[in-house]
Motif scaffolding. Sequence first.
Motif, short mmCIF file in Angstrom:
data_model
loop_
_atom_site.label_atom_id
_atom_site.label_comp_id
_atom_site.label_asym_id
_atom_site.label_seq_id
_atom_site.Cartn_x
_atom_site.Cartn_y
_atom_site.Cartn_z
N PHE A 170 0.81 -1.21 0.00
CA PHE A 170 0.00 0.00 0.00
C PHE A 170 0.84 1.27 0.00
CE2 PHE A 170 -2.85 -3.39 0.79
CZ PHE A 170 -3.88 -3.07 -0.09
N THR A 171 2.13 1.14 0.27
CA THR A 171 3.04 2.25 0.00
C THR A 171 3.10 2.48 -1.50
OG1 THR A 171 4.35 1.77 1.96
CG2 THR A 171 5.42 3.07 0.24
N ALA A 231 -0.13 4.23 -2.63
CA ALA A 231 -0.13 5.67 -2.43
C ALA A 231 0.74 6.37 -3.47
CB ALA A 231 0.36 6.00 -1.02
N ASN A 232 1.93 5.83 -3.70
CA ASN A 232 2.81 6.43 -4.71
C ASN A 232 2.16 6.42 -6.08
OD1 ASN A 232 4.76 6.80 -2.78
ND2 ASN A 232 6.03 5.11 -3.44
N HIS A 233 1.58 5.30 -6.46
CA HIS A 233 0.95 5.20 -7.78
C HIS A 233 -0.24 6.16 -7.89
CE1 HIS A 233 3.56 1.80 -8.42
NE2 HIS A 233 3.09 1.63 -9.63
N ALA A 234 -0.98 6.34 -6.81
CA ALA A 234 -2.13 7.25 -6.84
C ALA A 234 -1.67 8.69 -7.06
CB ALA A 234 -2.94 7.13 -5.54
N PHE A 235 -0.66 9.13 -6.30
CA PHE A 235 -0.18 10.50 -6.46
C PHE A 235 0.52 10.72 -7.80
CE2 PHE A 235 -0.75 10.76 -1.84
CZ PHE A 235 -1.37 12.00 -1.75
N ASN A 270 3.86 -3.88 -10.10
CA ASN A 270 4.98 -3.45 -9.26
C ASN A 270 4.88 -3.96 -7.82
OD1 ASN A 270 6.39 -2.10 -11.27
ND2 ASN A 270 5.41 -0.16 -10.85
N SER A 271 3.70 -3.95 -7.25
CA SER A 271 3.59 -4.42 -5.86
C SER A 271 3.51 -5.93 -5.79
CB SER A 271 2.39 -3.79 -5.17
OG SER A 271 1.18 -4.27 -5.72
N GLY A 272 3.00 -6.54 -6.85
CA GLY A 272 2.87 -8.00 -6.86
C GLY A 272 4.19 -8.72 -6.74
N THR A 273 5.22 -8.18 -7.38
CA THR A 273 6.53 -8.83 -7.29
C THR A 273 7.05 -8.82 -5.86
OG1 THR A 273 8.72 -9.01 -8.29
CG2 THR A 273 7.91 -6.79 -7.89
N TYR A 274 6.74 -7.75 -5.11
CA TYR A 274 7.17 -7.71 -3.71
C TYR A 274 6.36 -8.66 -2.85
CZ TYR A 274 10.36 -3.97 -4.67
OH TYR A 274 11.42 -3.24 -5.17
N LEU A 275 5.08 -8.81 -3.14
CA LEU A 275 4.27 -9.78 -2.41
C LEU A 275 4.83 -11.18 -2.60
CD1 LEU A 275 1.83 -10.67 -0.74
CD2 LEU A 275 0.48 -10.64 -2.87
#
Length: 135
Positions: free
Chosen positions: A97-98, A101-105, A116-121
């Motif tokens: 969710f960090t 937030a970055n992607h939203a802004f 991008n976040s899936g690879t970290y998961l």
Amino acid sequence: MISFDLNWLAVALAVVANMVVGAIWYGPLFGTQWMDELGFTRDHIEANNTAAPYVVAVVNSLLMAFVLANVMRWAGADSLAEGVGVGVLMWFGFTGFTFAANHAFEERSTRLWYINSGTYLVGLIVMGAIFGAMS
């Protein structure tokens, strides 16, 4: 608090595993979609292919592995299932969710956030599983 008395073989395996996850993720699995979302072409990627992002990725993987190993120690997580659980929890609390937030802004797409976040998961799950299995 922070411990350096870790299973360094597990840390090294976790770093390698996370790098493999990233290579597969941004290669055959989602490489084309990732480039599309960013407006990149293969020619652009090849023309700008330097060692710097890979060095950053290795350092990132090492820091993630080191911190995750410490968090698992503090949590008393010493099984594969508990390692997976801690990996997921770390993603929810600090990574996924960090990125949101970055992607939203930055007005980036939800699709890019998934990539991008899936690879970290997946990386945190795999690293947690390694630490849990090797504890």
